[in-house]
Motif scaffolding. Structure first.
Motif, short mmCIF file in Angstrom:
data_model
loop_
_atom_site.label_atom_id
_atom_site.label_comp_id
_atom_site.label_asym_id
_atom_site.label_seq_id
_atom_site.Cartn_x
_atom_site.Cartn_y
_atom_site.Cartn_z
N ASP A 161 0.82 -1.21 0.00
CA ASP A 161 0.00 0.00 0.00
C ASP A 161 0.86 1.26 0.00
N ASP A 162 2.00 1.21 0.69
CA ASP A 162 2.85 2.41 0.73
C ASP A 162 3.39 2.76 -0.64
N ILE A 163 3.77 1.71 -1.42
CA ILE A 163 4.28 1.97 -2.76
C ILE A 163 3.17 2.50 -3.66
N MET A 164 2.00 1.87 -3.60
CA MET A 164 0.89 2.30 -4.45
C MET A 164 0.51 3.75 -4.16
N GLN A 165 0.44 4.08 -2.89
CA GLN A 165 0.05 5.44 -2.53
C GLN A 165 1.12 6.46 -2.92
N ALA A 166 2.39 6.05 -2.79
CA ALA A 166 3.46 6.95 -3.21
C ALA A 166 3.43 7.19 -4.72
N ASN A 179 -6.18 4.63 -12.19
CA ASN A 179 -6.08 3.18 -12.37
C ASN A 179 -5.45 2.50 -11.16
N LEU A 180 -4.39 3.10 -10.63
CA LEU A 180 -3.76 2.53 -9.44
C LEU A 180 -4.71 2.57 -8.24
N PHE A 181 -5.47 3.64 -8.14
CA PHE A 181 -6.45 3.75 -7.07
C PHE A 181 -7.49 2.64 -7.17
N GLN A 182 -7.95 2.38 -8.39
CA GLN A 182 -8.92 1.31 -8.60
C GLN A 182 -8.31 -0.05 -8.32
N CYS A 183 -7.03 -0.24 -8.66
CA CYS A 183 -6.36 -1.51 -8.37
C CYS A 183 -6.27 -1.75 -6.86
N MET A 184 -6.03 -0.71 -6.11
CA MET A 184 -6.01 -0.86 -4.66
C MET A 184 -7.37 -1.28 -4.13
N LEU A 185 -8.42 -0.68 -4.67
CA LEU A 185 -9.76 -1.05 -4.23
C LEU A 185 -10.10 -2.48 -4.63
N ASP A 186 -9.70 -2.89 -5.84
CA ASP A 186 -9.96 -4.26 -6.28
C ASP A 186 -9.19 -5.27 -5.45
N GLY A 187 -8.00 -4.90 -5.00
CA GLY A 187 -7.21 -5.79 -4.16
C GLY A 187 -7.56 -5.71 -2.70
N ARG A 188 -8.72 -5.09 -2.41
CA ARG A 188 -9.21 -4.96 -1.03
C ARG A 188 -8.23 -4.21 -0.13
N SER A 189 -7.48 -3.33 -0.76
CA SER A 189 -6.62 -2.44 0.02
C SER A 189 -7.38 -1.16 0.30
N GLN A 190 -6.96 -0.46 1.30
CA GLN A 190 -7.66 0.76 1.70
C GLN A 190 -6.73 1.96 1.54
N PRO A 191 -6.92 2.73 0.47
CA PRO A 191 -6.09 3.93 0.31
C PRO A 191 -6.29 4.89 1.48
N ASN A 192 -5.21 5.53 1.89
CA ASN A 192 -5.34 6.46 3.01
C ASN A 192 -5.93 7.79 2.53
N GLN A 193 -6.18 8.66 3.49
CA GLN A 193 -6.85 9.92 3.18
C GLN A 193 -5.97 10.82 2.34
N ILE A 194 -4.66 10.77 2.58
CA ILE A 194 -3.74 11.62 1.79
C ILE A 194 -3.80 11.23 0.32
N CYS A 195 -3.84 9.93 0.06
CA CYS A 195 -3.93 9.45 -1.32
C CYS A 195 -5.23 9.91 -1.98
N CYS A 196 -6.33 9.80 -1.25
CA CYS A 196 -7.63 10.22 -1.80
C CYS A 196 -7.63 11.72 -2.10
N ASN A 197 -7.12 12.51 -1.18
CA ASN A 197 -7.09 13.97 -1.39
C ASN A 197 -6.22 14.35 -2.58
N ALA A 198 -5.07 13.66 -2.71
CA ALA A 198 -4.19 13.96 -3.84
C ALA A 198 -4.87 13.64 -5.17
#
Length: 602
Positions: free
Chosen positions: A346-351, A367-386
């Protein structure tokens, strides 16, 4: 008979037992040099004067609680030399031979694997200096003895060396491991030194555990000595280097650890003990000081030496490159990780999402954001805001609000950055009325999260719509909320009045601005001058030019406004004044003045 009685009275029997063999001899009186030699030839052992032995008529045995044996060892006090071995006797105790001899031998044969028993039964040897010579003197009183080596013991209260009855390297290594894990620093180090002195070699695992124990207790010098021994005997591993490199970095800084790494052949292609863990350690150390150049160099060297990076490797590289604004290198590290079949964390994806938003690659970030959601990962708030901010800058308002809805479903509470990104998205999409409606809802339900940036976005929307009254209302509310109104905020309100052709209101806002001790800038005066020109407030224009320091942009704006309003003579006078005080006009001002000169000529 008298002579025989004297001999019996002064006789003593000595039995020395160690490792399953015993030597017994009888001496009469104080031994001479010839007596010692005869005894040595006959029995293989000698007893020297000064051994603290009490003579008696009966036959006694010396029970040594602590005995140390070593080939070729010499000591000036309390020594028994046994066929190239010396037994150091401490705390002698006399017992009856016929009652305790069997018990003594059984204890020596059986031994004791317990570490505490080992420490109690063996004496300290201290620091030992070995000197190779052709012969040496071994003194008993003043009697010399020739041999093939000379060894010198120096007792300085440092690390003690013990005689090891146990000779199994695996068992001794396991004891070092247990002591190190129990944080018994001195015992573990003494056992290691005893093994080294006895010609035994601890295992790599034991040495690494000892290194970790020493470094954990901030004994860097002792740890470095152990590490030198490991390198000399080629029993190092990647973990050994990692421990030492991290310790050097913490104690001496980045330059020292980099020099050590290079000295050990870190960048060369020669065979070394470095594995990917060592490279990860060095890359992590580079990350502490944001040295992305050395991090990239380590990455290339690691691949040249045939090592494949791990997930930790690429996580470190991506984070370092993103933090140092080396976005292309960060993407290269990410793509190489995917190519090697590793799953990004998750840290790499968000970075990577963060750097994509900075590079305005919103499609890849989405696309990376959607991949995180498909992999049942939870993007953090900083990633969403960016991502919301990136989509807003690209004018993708609907996608930005979809990500906003997803962020709320993930349990993240919108913050000031979120609202600023959404307001910015609406403003970027020219939806100024929607931006003002969102701001009003925030003022109603999230008033505590309003800040200067949000107010400025609302002022810009008012400026685009020419809503000077709304801008003034928001300005008073902003002051009432306790926020510090900046020069940029006043400029936006004055600009809204300019667009609405309300120069007098703009001048009132300017006066209030000065009263609030907020310093006007060039943009403030330009907006006022443009408004006054269109309102034909020439006296106010002259007043502004008199108060403000000479500025080419202000003079150009006034001259251009006069020409557009047909005030050619006033423009010509101001132009001459401008040239007199050595202010250079811009191209547009020169062109207008040239046209006016031709008209006046005709």
């Amino acid at each position: 008979m008298a002579v025989m009685a004297e001999l019996l009275r002064n006789s003593v029997s000595v039995i020395t037992t160690s490792n399953g063999f015993a030597c017994q001899g009888r001496f009469y009186g104080r031994p001479t040099t010839s007596d010692s030699a005869n005894c040595y030839r006959k029995y293989g052992c000698c007893l020297f004067h000064g051994s603290s032995i009490t003579l008696n008529r009966r036959r006694w045995e010396i029970k040594t609680r602590r005995m140390s044996l070593l080939h070729g060892f010499t000591r000036k006090k309390n020594l028994i030399v046994v066929s190239n071995m010396i037994a150091s006797i401490e705390e002698p105790e006399l017992v009856y031979e016929d009652e305790e001899e069997n018990e003594l031998i059984e204890k020596r044969k059986d031994g004791d694997d317990d570490l505490d028993t080992l420490g109690r039964s063996l004496p300290p040897w201290g620091n030992i200096v070995v000197e190779q010579e052709s012969d040496f003197e071994l003194k008993s009183g003043s009697q010399p003895l020739a041999a093939s080596k000379k060894l010198k013991m120096v007792m300085d209260g440092g690390i003690r060396v013990h005689f090891l009855e146990e000779r199994n390297e695996e068992i001794l290594s396991r004891r070092i491991l247990m002591l190190s894990r129990s944080n018994k620093v001195r015992s573990a180090l003494e056992l290691h030194e005893s093994m080294k002195f006895s010609g035994l070699r601890p295992s790599v695992h034991a040495c690494n555990s000892l290194l970790s124990c020493l470094l954990r207790n901030e004994l860097l010098d002792d740890a470095l000595k152990v590490f030198v021994f490991m390198r000399r005997n080629e029993i190092t591993s990647g973990h050994s280097y990692s421990l030492v490199l991290k310790a050097i970095a913490n104690a001496q800084g980045f330059d020292s650890v980099l020099n050590m790494f290079v000295e050990y052949g870190g960048y060369s292609r020669a065979k070394n003990d470095f594995d990917v863990i060592v490279y990860n350690t060095m890359i992590s150390i580079c990350g502490r000081v944001n040295n992305w150049i050395e991090a990239e160099k380590l990455w290339r060297s690691m691949k040249e030496n045939g090592h494949i990076g791990t997930q930790v490797t690429y996580s470190l590289l991506v984070c370092i490159f993103v933090r140092c604004n080396q976005h292309e290198l960060a993407l290269d590290a990410y793509y190489e990780m995917i190519h090697n079949g590793l799953k990004p964390g998750d840290d790499i994806m968000q970075a990577v999402i963060g750097l994509c938003t900075k590079e305005e690659k919103w499609d890849l970030a989405l696309n990376l954001f959607q991949c995180m959601l498909d992999g049942r990962s939870q993007p953090n708030q900083i990633c969403c805001n960016a991502l919301i901010n990136s989509l807003g800058k690209a004018g993708k308002v609907k996608l930005a609000f979809k990500v906003y809805d997803t962020m709320k479903s993930l349990g993240h509470m919108p913050d000031t950055y979120t609202w600023n990104a959404l307001l910015g998205a609406l403003y970027k999409a020219n939806q100024y009325a929607d931006a003002l409606r969102l701001f009003e809802s925030l003022k109603k339900y999230q008033n505590s999260q309003l800040n200067v940036q949000l107010y400025n976005t609302a002022f810009m929307s008012c400026q685009k719509l020419g809503l000077w009254e709304k801008a003034l209302q928001l300005l008073w509310q902003m002051e009432a909320s306790g926020l510090l109104v900046s020069t940029s905020s006043f400029n936006l309100v004055i600009s809204a009045c300019e667009v609405a052709r309300k120069p007098k209101v703009a001048l009132q806002v300017y006066e209030h601005m000065v009263h609030q001790k907020c310093t006007p800038d060039t943009f403030t005066y330009l907006s006022l001058i443009r408004g006054c020109v269109w309102g034909s407030l020439w006296a106010e224009v002259d007043d502004i030019l008199e108060k403000v320091a000479p500025d080419a942009s202000l003079y150009n704006a006034v001259i251009q406004g006069m020409c557009l309003r047909g005030k050619f003579k006033s423009a010509n006078k101001l132009y001459l004044r401008m040239r007199k005080i050595d202010i250079k006009p811009d191209g547009k001002t020169r062109a207008l003045m040239l046209q006016n000169f031709q008209k006046d000529s005709t």
